[in-house]
Structures are given as C-alpha cells and as structure tokens.
Scaffold this motif. Sequence first.
Motif, PDB file in Angstrom:
ATOM      1  N   LYS A  81       0.826  -1.200   0.000  1.00 20.30           N
ATOM      2  CA  LYS A  81       0.000   0.000   0.000  1.00 20.30           C
ATOM      3  C   LYS A  81       0.868   1.261   0.000  1.00 20.30           C
ATOM      4  O   LYS A  81       1.953   1.283   0.582  1.00 20.30           O
ATOM      5  CB  LYS A  81      -0.922   0.026   1.219  1.00 20.30           C
ATOM      6  N   HIS A  82       0.367   2.296  -0.638  1.00 17.36           N
ATOM      7  CA  HIS A  82       0.961   3.617  -0.502  1.00 17.36           C
ATOM      8  C   HIS A  82       0.569   4.142   0.880  1.00 17.36           C
ATOM      9  O   HIS A  82      -0.577   3.939   1.317  1.00 17.36           O
ATOM     10  CB  HIS A  82       0.455   4.550  -1.599  1.00 17.36           C
ATOM     11  N   VAL A  83       1.496   4.816   1.561  1.00 14.23           N
ATOM     12  CA  VAL A  83       1.259   5.167   2.960  1.00 14.23           C
ATOM     13  C   VAL A  83       1.387   6.671   3.179  1.00 14.23           C
ATOM     14  O   VAL A  83       2.372   7.293   2.776  1.00 14.23           O
ATOM     15  CB  VAL A  83       2.244   4.437   3.894  1.00 14.23           C
ATOM     16  N   ALA A  86      10.961   2.897   0.403  1.00 12.58           N
ATOM     17  CA  ALA A  86      11.739   3.063  -0.826  1.00 12.58           C
ATOM     18  C   ALA A  86      11.988   1.715  -1.491  1.00 12.58           C
ATOM     19  O   ALA A  86      11.875   1.575  -2.722  1.00 12.58           O
ATOM     20  CB  ALA A  86      13.062   3.759  -0.506  1.00 12.58           C
ATOM     21  N   GLN A  87      12.327   0.699  -0.711  1.00 12.86           N
ATOM     22  CA  GLN A  87      12.587  -0.628  -1.265  1.00 12.86           C
ATOM     23  C   GLN A  87      11.322  -1.234  -1.868  1.00 12.86           C
ATOM     24  O   GLN A  87      11.397  -1.955  -2.873  1.00 12.86           O
ATOM     25  CB  GLN A  87      13.144  -1.534  -0.173  1.00 12.86           C
ATOM     26  N   ALA A  88      10.165  -0.953  -1.261  1.00 13.61           N
ATOM     27  CA  ALA A  88       8.901  -1.493  -1.764  1.00 13.61           C
ATOM     28  C   ALA A  88       8.374  -0.712  -2.957  1.00 13.61           C
ATOM     29  O   ALA A  88       7.466  -1.185  -3.664  1.00 13.61           O
ATOM     30  CB  ALA A  88       7.860  -1.494  -0.645  1.00 13.61           C
ATOM     31  N   GLY A  89       8.925   0.478  -3.186  1.00 13.40           N
ATOM     32  CA  GLY A  89       8.488   1.290  -4.323  1.00 13.40           C
ATOM     33  C   GLY A  89       7.106   1.893  -4.155  1.00 13.40           C
ATOM     34  O   GLY A  89       6.416   2.161  -5.142  1.00 13.40           O
ATOM     35  N   VAL A  90       6.698   2.118  -2.908  1.00 15.77           N
ATOM     36  CA  VAL A  90       5.379   2.703  -2.661  1.00 15.77           C
ATOM     37  C   VAL A  90       5.521   4.196  -2.375  1.00 15.77           C
ATOM     38  O   VAL A  90       6.537   4.640  -1.827  1.00 15.77           O
ATOM     39  CB  VAL A  90       4.661   2.014  -1.479  1.00 15.77           C
ATOM     40  N   GLU A 107      -4.976  16.006  -1.220  1.00 17.29           N
ATOM     41  CA  GLU A 107      -5.137  16.042  -2.676  1.00 17.29           C
ATOM     42  C   GLU A 107      -3.793  15.853  -3.377  1.00 17.29           C
ATOM     43  O   GLU A 107      -3.695  15.142  -4.393  1.00 17.29           O
ATOM     44  CB  GLU A 107      -5.793  17.361  -3.098  1.00 17.29           C
ATOM     45  N   MET A 108      -2.750  16.476  -2.845  1.00 20.27           N
ATOM     46  CA  MET A 108      -1.411  16.317  -3.405  1.00 20.27           C
ATOM     47  C   MET A 108      -0.964  14.857  -3.356  1.00 20.27           C
ATOM     48  O   MET A 108      -0.406  14.329  -4.328  1.00 20.27           O
ATOM     49  CB  MET A 108      -0.414  17.190  -2.638  1.00 20.27           C
ATOM     50  N   PHE A 109      -1.208  14.196  -2.227  1.00 18.71           N
ATOM     51  CA  PHE A 109      -0.756  12.813  -2.082  1.00 18.71           C
ATOM     52  C   PHE A 109      -1.532  11.879  -3.003  1.00 18.71           C
ATOM     53  O   PHE A 109      -0.943  10.989  -3.635  1.00 18.71           O
ATOM     54  CB  PHE A 109      -0.880  12.348  -0.633  1.00 18.71           C
ATOM     55  N   VAL A 110      -2.834  12.073  -3.088  1.00 16.95           N
ATOM     56  CA  VAL A 110      -3.641  11.229  -3.980  1.00 16.95           C
ATOM     57  C   VAL A 110      -3.186  11.394  -5.427  1.00 16.95           C
ATOM     58  O   VAL A 110      -3.049  10.408  -6.169  1.00 16.95           O
ATOM     59  CB  VAL A 110      -5.145  11.556  -3.834  1.00 16.95           C
ATOM     60  N   ARG A 111      -2.931  12.613  -5.845  1.00 22.68           N
ATOM     61  CA  ARG A 111      -2.436  12.835  -7.216  1.00 22.68           C
ATOM     62  C   ARG A 111      -1.083  12.156  -7.421  1.00 22.68           C
ATOM     63  O   ARG A 111      -0.812  11.588  -8.486  1.00 22.68           O
ATOM     64  CB  ARG A 111      -2.339  14.327  -7.513  1.00 22.68           C
ATOM     65  N   ALA A 112      -0.210  12.201  -6.414  1.00 20.90           N
ATOM     66  CA  ALA A 112       1.095  11.552  -6.531  1.00 20.90           C
ATOM     67  C   ALA A 112       0.941  10.046  -6.713  1.00 20.90           C
ATOM     68  O   ALA A 112       1.684   9.416  -7.478  1.00 20.90           O
ATOM     69  CB  ALA A 112       1.945  11.857  -5.300  1.00 20.90           C
ATOM     70  N   VAL A 113      -0.039   9.452  -6.022  1.00 25.07           N
ATOM     71  CA  VAL A 113      -0.289   8.014  -6.136  1.00 25.07           C
ATOM     72  C   VAL A 113      -0.871   7.671  -7.502  1.00 25.07           C
ATOM     73  O   VAL A 113      -0.383   6.774  -8.203  1.00 25.07           O
ATOM     74  CB  VAL A 113      -1.241   7.541  -5.015  1.00 25.07           C
ATOM     75  N   VAL A 114      -1.900   8.383  -7.910  1.00 23.50           N
ATOM     76  CA  VAL A 114      -2.630   8.047  -9.136  1.00 23.50           C
ATOM     77  C   VAL A 114      -1.820   8.383 -10.379  1.00 23.50           C
ATOM     78  O   VAL A 114      -1.807   7.623 -11.364  1.00 23.50           O
ATOM     79  CB  VAL A 114      -3.998   8.763  -9.159  1.00 23.50           C
TER      80      VAL A 114
END
Length: 383
Positions: free
Chosen positions: A107-109, A130-134, A337-344
Amino acid sequence: MTTRSLGVVLNGVTGRMGYRQHLVRSILAINEEGGVALSDGGRILLEPVLVGRSESKLRDICERHNLKHWTTDLAGALSDSGNQIYFDAQVTPARVKAITQAIEAGKHVYTEKPTAETLEEAVQLARLAAQAGVRNGVVQDKLFLPGLLKLRRLVEGGFFGRILSIRGEFGYWVFEGDWQPAQRPSWNYRTEDGGGIALDMFCHWSYVLENLFGRVEAVTARVVTHIPERVDEDGGTYEATADDAAYGIFELSGGAVAQINSSWCVRVNRDELVEFQVDGTHGSAVAGLRGCRIQHRATTPKPVWNPDLPVTHSFRDDWQEVPDNEEFDNGFKVQWEMFVRAVVEDTSFPYDFLAGARGVQLAESGLRSSAEGRRVELPELGL
C-alpha cells in the motif's frame, strides 16, 4: 472525463485529529467537491475504510456520515486490492508496526507525524517504503496555513534580503484536568504513551524551518515538565512523565538562527496561538496561522531607549498587513489532494518519510541536548 474511486484505509480516525481534520475536513470534503482533480481532467473519489479498536465508535462515525465500510481487522482491510492507500493517525507507539504492515501489503502510505518514536525506526520506515516502491508521505499541515503561505511568498519575493533570525512562540495553557477539563488527551503527558511536546512540535518546526528558511544543522534545547501531576479523562490523578515545554535554538543552513518556544504551560498574549517573527536586512514579518504583518527597512522607525519617559509611540501601527491575494483551502485537505495525485499519476511527493525522519531526528536531538546540556549537530540523513 472519467471519475473513479480509490479505497483509503483510515486507521485512528476515532481520535480528534483523525476525525476532524482528516476524515471530515479532508476526505469527505474532497468527495463533496467531486473528488481529487487530476491533470487529465479526471476525478478521484475516495472510498474510506475506517479501522480502529472500538466497534461502537467506528459504527457511530459511519452512521453519522453515511459511510459503508469499517472494521477492527487491519490485516483484512490491507488485503483488499481496492484499498490502495493506508493512512495512520494512531498514537505514535502504534504507528511503526501498522505502517510496516501496510508497506508489506504493497500500500501507498500517508501518515501523521511523528512517523516513529526513534530516529532509527523512522529511517527504517523510509528505507522500507523506498525498497517497496510505494508512495509515502507525512502530514506537514503548517506549511499550508495562510500565514505561512504569505511568509513563503515574502521569502520567494526577496522581501527580507538576507534572513538573520526567526523567533517563534507556540502554545497555550492546557488545564490540568481537575477544576477544568483538559483540552488535550492525557497520553500527551506520558512518555510511555508517546507524549511530550518536544516529540510533537519539534517535528513541526523541522519541516517549517527547512521548507521556508533552511535545514536545521544544530540544536540547543531545554525541555521541562512544568506541571508534574495532571488529571485524566476518568478523573484519576496521574504523574506527568512527559515534557510540557521545550525551548530551542536551531542553527540553519545559510547562517540564520531560529529560536522557538513551545509550551502547554503559557497564557496567550499574542494575536494567534503560534507566531513567527522573521528579521532580515531589508525587512521583517510576523506571521501567525492566518495573518502576516510586515515592516520594510524604509518604514522602520528609529526608537531611542529612554526608561525615564513613558512610551507614547505605537510600534504595532508601523506594520502593514499582507493581503491574501488568493483563496486559502484547508491545509490538511490540500495535502491529501497532493498525495492522492502523486499516487494516481505516479509523480513525486516532496513530504516523504525521509522528511518525516528529519523531524524525529530534530526531536531526538533536542531531547539529547537538554539531557546532556550541550549543543547537538544534526548530520544529513540518507537511505
């Protein structure tokens, strides 16, 4: 353009901050506005899944806001592929285990600060993510306060010239809980439960100073417990084992010096609960939560010290209010909103776990400075 949903596991929203700022004023407010706007014109609606220990509290929140999903089983919520983001607003001692579990589930955290109780744990979380790439992010809400956004505008516009110093005052009187109820939960005043104003506020001052003025390179601090005994939510008297005031001097890259007092044992005689005065060669500013006043060198009065005569000049009248020039949204919501955009959109997020680790580093170094009575240098962190 398309609108789609994204599952968000919210752990700890039965607490005051998690409920008010993150669920109601961020997640639900975003959905009420039609979702997070993406660069391609699409929208992301957030589907909250509430996680906690109390079934009754979770059920009550869901019924109050017409939400569908809640559970006391964190592992079950993390196993759902539709839930792509995990958010943590628990008490600090519970955070590392849950975040590690979320990272291992892919999961992205996104999390409240501090990310951990110790620097070693905070860096390890950053390394694992970082190792998980999330995508990983830490709440740094004060950067989005109107007062500090105006202060950033002044810095970027070169208003101050060379910045010399920053002086900060934060705090208010938190009642002991006997003759008036305390306005903060009792765990804040117990070290064994992750309490203490240094661990809490030095993490804030780390990102505020770093993003506006320069990275903290050294700290000299004194932390104290002014009120040794308090009364908890059930009326029981307990020993306050955590510090309730912290006085710090922070040396910044670039040469500026910041002095910030943080206290839950101070009565407010200022315009706002937190204020920062920034002094530079060309001008000065005083910023709070919302307002910001400035004085340019061309309009600076020329006081003369004379204790034998009463002061008739109103120094406050020499300052000018900085205009809004824009509409300011809720800072917690903006960062969500910034974090959600970074994930999507698979873009970078600047306020990551390593930034959170620097906050824990400053708190840990401040506590060491106070315990050992010395100046402590902060080496740069890396993975």
